[in-house]
Every structure is written in structure tokens, then in C-alpha cells.
Design a protein around this motif. Structure first.
Motif, PDB file in Angstrom:
ATOM      1  N   LEU A 107       1.620  31.527  13.680  1.00 21.02           N
ATOM      2  CA  LEU A 107       1.272  32.953  13.756  1.00 21.02           C
ATOM      3  C   LEU A 107      -0.239  33.112  13.646  1.00 21.02           C
ATOM      4  O   LEU A 107      -0.755  33.980  12.947  1.00 21.02           O
ATOM      5  CB  LEU A 107       1.993  33.757  12.663  1.00 21.02           C
ATOM      6  CG  LEU A 107       3.520  33.723  12.705  1.00 21.02           C
ATOM      7  CD1 LEU A 107       4.103  34.403  11.482  1.00 21.02           C
ATOM      8  CD2 LEU A 107       4.054  34.344  13.973  1.00 21.02           C
ATOM      9  N   THR A 108      -0.943  32.275  14.360  1.00 26.11           N
ATOM     10  CA  THR A 108      -2.388  32.166  14.218  1.00 26.11           C
ATOM     11  C   THR A 108      -3.124  33.447  14.579  1.00 26.11           C
ATOM     12  O   THR A 108      -4.029  33.863  13.860  1.00 26.11           O
ATOM     13  CB  THR A 108      -2.914  30.984  15.071  1.00 26.11           C
ATOM     14  OG1 THR A 108      -2.206  29.808  14.676  1.00 26.11           O
ATOM     15  CG2 THR A 108      -4.394  30.784  14.884  1.00 26.11           C
ATOM     16  N   ALA A 152      -6.172  29.201  18.935  1.00 30.81           N
ATOM     17  CA  ALA A 152      -6.372  27.959  18.191  1.00 30.81           C
ATOM     18  C   ALA A 152      -5.091  27.393  17.595  1.00 30.81           C
ATOM     19  O   ALA A 152      -5.039  26.205  17.267  1.00 30.81           O
ATOM     20  CB  ALA A 152      -7.416  28.180  17.092  1.00 30.81           C
ATOM     21  N   GLY A 153      -4.051  28.196  17.457  1.00 27.00           N
ATOM     22  CA  GLY A 153      -2.791  27.687  16.932  1.00 27.00           C
ATOM     23  C   GLY A 153      -2.058  26.774  17.887  1.00 27.00           C
ATOM     24  O   GLY A 153      -1.131  26.067  17.506  1.00 27.00           O
ATOM     25  N   ARG A 154      -2.479  26.765  19.137  1.00 30.44           N
ATOM     26  CA  ARG A 154      -1.872  25.871  20.127  1.00 30.44           C
ATOM     27  C   ARG A 154      -2.461  24.465  20.038  1.00 30.44           C
ATOM     28  O   ARG A 154      -1.937  23.540  20.651  1.00 30.44           O
ATOM     29  CB  ARG A 154      -2.116  26.410  21.532  1.00 30.44           C
ATOM     30  CG  ARG A 154      -1.420  27.703  21.802  1.00 30.44           C
ATOM     31  CD  ARG A 154      -1.637  28.131  23.250  1.00 30.44           C
ATOM     32  NE  ARG A 154      -1.206  29.493  23.391  1.00 30.44           N
ATOM     33  CZ  ARG A 154      -2.004  30.495  23.732  1.00 30.44           C
ATOM     34  NH1 ARG A 154      -3.272  30.286  23.993  1.00 30.44           N
ATOM     35  NH2 ARG A 154      -1.533  31.712  23.818  1.00 30.44           N
ATOM     36  N   ILE A 155      -3.564  24.334  19.307  1.00 25.88           N
ATOM     37  CA  ILE A 155      -4.235  23.040  19.183  1.00 25.88           C
ATOM     38  C   ILE A 155      -3.733  22.363  17.913  1.00 25.88           C
ATOM     39  O   ILE A 155      -4.101  22.751  16.806  1.00 25.88           O
ATOM     40  CB  ILE A 155      -5.771  23.225  19.125  1.00 25.88           C
ATOM     41  CG1 ILE A 155      -6.260  23.969  20.360  1.00 25.88           C
ATOM     42  CG2 ILE A 155      -6.461  21.878  18.979  1.00 25.88           C
ATOM     43  CD1 ILE A 155      -7.675  24.508  20.242  1.00 25.88           C
ATOM     44  N   LEU A 156      -2.865  21.395  18.073  1.00 25.40           N
ATOM     45  CA  LEU A 156      -2.280  20.671  16.953  1.00 25.40           C
ATOM     46  C   LEU A 156      -1.696  21.631  15.918  1.00 25.40           C
ATOM     47  O   LEU A 156      -1.841  21.439  14.714  1.00 25.40           O
ATOM     48  CB  LEU A 156      -3.315  19.741  16.300  1.00 25.40           C
ATOM     49  CG  LEU A 156      -3.931  18.676  17.206  1.00 25.40           C
ATOM     50  CD1 LEU A 156      -5.016  17.911  16.473  1.00 25.40           C
ATOM     51  CD2 LEU A 156      -2.869  17.726  17.731  1.00 25.40           C
ATOM     52  N   ASP A 159       2.200  26.874  16.499  1.00 27.58           N
ATOM     53  CA  ASP A 159       2.345  27.882  17.554  1.00 27.58           C
ATOM     54  C   ASP A 159       2.687  27.268  18.910  1.00 27.58           C
ATOM     55  O   ASP A 159       3.411  27.879  19.700  1.00 27.58           O
ATOM     56  CB  ASP A 159       1.073  28.733  17.675  1.00 27.58           C
ATOM     57  CG  ASP A 159       0.985  29.809  16.608  1.00 27.58           C
ATOM     58  OD1 ASP A 159       2.003  30.094  15.955  1.00 27.58           O
ATOM     59  OD2 ASP A 159      -0.115  30.362  16.436  1.00 27.58           O
ATOM     60  N   ALA A 160       2.175  26.081  19.195  1.00 28.68           N
ATOM     61  CA  ALA A 160       2.487  25.431  20.473  1.00 28.68           C
ATOM     62  C   ALA A 160       3.996  25.207  20.606  1.00 28.68           C
ATOM     63  O   ALA A 160       4.562  25.385  21.689  1.00 28.68           O
ATOM     64  CB  ALA A 160       1.750  24.101  20.585  1.00 28.68           C
ATOM     65  N   TYR A 161       4.634  24.841  19.505  1.00 32.38           N
ATOM     66  CA  TYR A 161       6.079  24.606  19.522  1.00 32.38           C
ATOM     67  C   TYR A 161       6.851  25.925  19.550  1.00 32.38           C
ATOM     68  O   TYR A 161       7.873  26.028  20.233  1.00 32.38           O
ATOM     69  CB  TYR A 161       6.493  23.766  18.308  1.00 32.38           C
ATOM     70  CG  TYR A 161       5.831  22.417  18.309  1.00 32.38           C
ATOM     71  CD1 TYR A 161       6.290  21.397  19.134  1.00 32.38           C
ATOM     72  CD2 TYR A 161       4.720  22.178  17.512  1.00 32.38           C
ATOM     73  CE1 TYR A 161       5.664  20.162  19.163  1.00 32.38           C
ATOM     74  CE2 TYR A 161       4.085  20.948  17.527  1.00 32.38           C
ATOM     75  CZ  TYR A 161       4.556  19.941  18.349  1.00 32.38           C
ATOM     76  OH  TYR A 161       3.933  18.730  18.383  1.00 32.38           O
ATOM     77  N   ILE A 162       6.375  26.907  18.806  1.00 32.59           N
ATOM     78  CA  ILE A 162       7.056  28.200  18.797  1.00 32.59           C
ATOM     79  C   ILE A 162       7.007  28.838  20.180  1.00 32.59           C
ATOM     80  O   ILE A 162       8.004  29.357  20.679  1.00 32.59           O
ATOM     81  CB  ILE A 162       6.423  29.148  17.744  1.00 32.59           C
ATOM     82  CG1 ILE A 162       6.622  28.590  16.336  1.00 32.59           C
ATOM     83  CG2 ILE A 162       7.030  30.545  17.850  1.00 32.59           C
ATOM     84  CD1 ILE A 162       5.859  29.350  15.266  1.00 32.59           C
ATOM     85  N   GLU A 163       5.832  28.790  20.815  1.00 39.20           N
ATOM     86  CA  GLU A 163       5.691  29.378  22.153  1.00 39.20           C
ATOM     87  C   GLU A 163       6.595  28.699  23.173  1.00 39.20           C
ATOM     88  O   GLU A 163       7.092  29.342  24.092  1.00 39.20           O
ATOM     89  CB  GLU A 163       4.238  29.312  22.615  1.00 39.20           C
ATOM     90  CG  GLU A 163       3.331  30.274  21.889  1.00 39.20           C
ATOM     91  CD  GLU A 163       1.903  30.245  22.396  1.00 39.20           C
ATOM     92  OE1 GLU A 163       1.547  29.332  23.182  1.00 39.20           O
ATOM     93  OE2 GLU A 163       1.132  31.140  22.016  1.00 39.20           O
ATOM     94  N   ALA A 164       6.791  27.395  23.024  1.00 42.27           N
ATOM     95  CA  ALA A 164       7.600  26.639  23.984  1.00 42.27           C
ATOM     96  C   ALA A 164       9.091  26.713  23.680  1.00 42.27           C
ATOM     97  O   ALA A 164       9.911  26.311  24.517  1.00 42.27           O
ATOM     98  CB  ALA A 164       7.156  25.177  23.999  1.00 42.27           C
ATOM     99  N   TYR A 165       9.459  27.212  22.515  1.00 39.39           N
ATOM    100  CA  TYR A 165      10.870  27.303  22.135  1.00 39.39           C
ATOM    101  C   TYR A 165      11.623  28.115  23.181  1.00 39.39           C
ATOM    102  O   TYR A 165      11.224  29.220  23.534  1.00 39.39           O
ATOM    103  CB  TYR A 165      11.007  27.950  20.753  1.00 39.39           C
ATOM    104  CG  TYR A 165      12.437  28.056  20.293  1.00 39.39           C
ATOM    105  CD1 TYR A 165      13.108  26.942  19.804  1.00 39.39           C
ATOM    106  CD2 TYR A 165      13.110  29.270  20.370  1.00 39.39           C
ATOM    107  CE1 TYR A 165      14.426  27.040  19.383  1.00 39.39           C
ATOM    108  CE2 TYR A 165      14.429  29.375  19.955  1.00 39.39           C
ATOM    109  CZ  TYR A 165      15.079  28.253  19.463  1.00 39.39           C
ATOM    110  OH  TYR A 165      16.386  28.357  19.058  1.00 39.39           O
ATOM    111  N   PHE A 182       0.823  37.535  18.417  1.00 40.96           N
ATOM    112  CA  PHE A 182       0.996  36.944  17.101  1.00 40.96           C
ATOM    113  C   PHE A 182       0.777  35.445  17.109  1.00 40.96           C
ATOM    114  O   PHE A 182       0.334  34.871  16.121  1.00 40.96           O
ATOM    115  CB  PHE A 182       2.403  37.233  16.568  1.00 40.96           C
ATOM    116  CG  PHE A 182       2.676  38.691  16.420  1.00 40.96           C
ATOM    117  CD1 PHE A 182       2.266  39.376  15.290  1.00 40.96           C
ATOM    118  CD2 PHE A 182       3.317  39.412  17.422  1.00 40.96           C
ATOM    119  CE1 PHE A 182       2.499  40.732  15.139  1.00 40.96           C
ATOM    120  CE2 PHE A 182       3.563  40.765  17.288  1.00 40.96           C
ATOM    121  CZ  PHE A 182       3.144  41.424  16.139  1.00 40.96           C
ATOM    122  N   LEU A 183       1.135  34.812  18.220  1.00 44.82           N
ATOM    123  CA  LEU A 183       1.070  33.348  18.343  1.00 44.82           C
ATOM    124  C   LEU A 183      -0.173  32.936  19.103  1.00 44.82           C
ATOM    125  O   LEU A 183      -0.799  33.725  19.775  1.00 44.82           O
ATOM    126  CB  LEU A 183       2.311  32.844  19.075  1.00 44.82           C
ATOM    127  CG  LEU A 183       3.661  33.219  18.465  1.00 44.82           C
ATOM    128  CD1 LEU A 183       4.789  32.893  19.441  1.00 44.82           C
ATOM    129  CD2 LEU A 183       3.860  32.497  17.162  1.00 44.82           C
TER     130      LEU A 183
END
Length: 184
Positions: A107-108, A152-156, A159-165, A182-183
């Protein structure tokens, strides 16, 4: 353009800005996220563990003493008992939650928004323009906004996993585009 660069372009109110990011930029964005996350987490944890944080004196005294243009607002907030009780909980726990969100990259954008909002309030409350309008509070506010803008939450980050869920075979952010606020 080399394979190591990313092209950026944005137009706001008829003005266009363009630039290129090098792939090393991702590490600096990641570092900014971790830096702000650790700073806020540690600050909030120190307040909670000490059990001595109280905003009343600050709200009523600091902004008028330093000439803040919104001193009357801070005094009014500090004069309201239920609001002071709220702030006494919201500031330390808000710092902890914002810090945790940034540290794990979850939730960056939401965390960065609230971090920037807190820094705006600190900037206005700690008003000191003796050396210009830019101080540490203002700079931190811009760092929070940069963390949000760069996703920045998509970088390691989580959020990268939540967005791809996937929900019914479709990534979350495609199914619910509003989650992008939010992500990231």
C-alpha cells in the motif's frame, strides 16, 4: 535510446516535461522508500515505547512562537481535548504504519500520501523560513511524493504481488483500476 534507459513524458496544464531514467534509478527509488520507511517506523516506535508523546503543548505553542501562517489553526486543534487525544494516537501509530508500509512496499502510495500529508503539517507547524522556504520537512514531503509517483512499492515490494494477484483471471489493478491510487 539504449536498453538501459526508460523514457518519461508528462504533460500538465499544457506544459510537457521529458526525460530519461537509467536503470540504476530503480535502486535510488528503492533506497528512498526504505529510508523514509525506516525513519518513520523508528520515529513512531520511539514515541510509542517511551509513552511520553503528547501533541498538546506543541500544537498550542510551537506554531505561534515560530510565526506559522496557520498558527491559529494549530492552536485551535491543540485546544480541543478530543482532537489532541486523537493526534496523540494518530501521530505515533501513523508513523509506524506508514513506515511499515514503505519498508515492505505494501500500500505504498497510500502510505506515501499520508506521510506527505504529515510532513506538510510538520512543515506548517515547524515554520522556519529564516534560511528560505525549503527545509527538511518540505524535502521529506517531496521524497514521499516521489516514492508515490514512481510506484516504489513495485520495486522489491509486496505491491508488485498484490497488483498481479488475479481475480477471475484478471490482475487486480486491471479489474479494479482505483487500486492504483493505493498500490505501487
Amino acid at each position: 535510446m539504449s536498453s538501459q534507459e526508460v523514457q518519461l513524458r508528462s504533460t500538465i496544464a499544457g506544459f510537457t516535461a521529458e526525460g530519461r531514467l537509467h536503470t540504476l534509478s530503480v535502486w535510488f527509488i528503492f533506497a528512498l522508500r526504505l529510508m523514509m520507511g525506516l525513519a518513520f517506523f523508528q520515529s513512531g516506535l520511539d514515541k510509542v515505547l517511551s509513552g511520553e508523546f503528547s501533541a498538546a503543548g506543541y500544537l498550542q505553542n510551537a506554531p505561534p512562537a515560530n510565526g506559522s501562517p496557520v498558527a491559529d489553526l494549530f492552536v485551535a486543534m491543540g485546544s480541543n481535548a478530543w482532537f489532541v487525544d486523537f493526534v496523540d494516537i494518530a501521530v505515533p501509530w501513523g508513523e509506524i504504519l506508514i513506515g511499515l508500509g514503505l519498508l515492505v512496499g505494501a500500500l505504498t502510495r497510500f502510505a506515501a500520501f499520508w506521510g506527505a500529508f504529515m510532513m506538510l503539517l510538520f512543515y506548517l507547524g515547524n515554520w522556519d523560513i529564516a534560511h528560505g522556504y525549503i527545509n527538511g520537512d518540505f524535502a521529506y514531503m517531496l521524497v514521499f511524493l516521489s516514492v508515490a509517483a514512481f510506484g516504489a512499492g513495485r520495486i522489491l515490494g509486496v505491491d508488485a504481488y498484490i497488483e498481479a494477484y488475479e481475480i477471475q483471471g484478471e490482475p487486480l489493478v486491471e479489474r479494479y483500476p482505483w487500486t492504483r491510487y493505493f498500490l505501487g
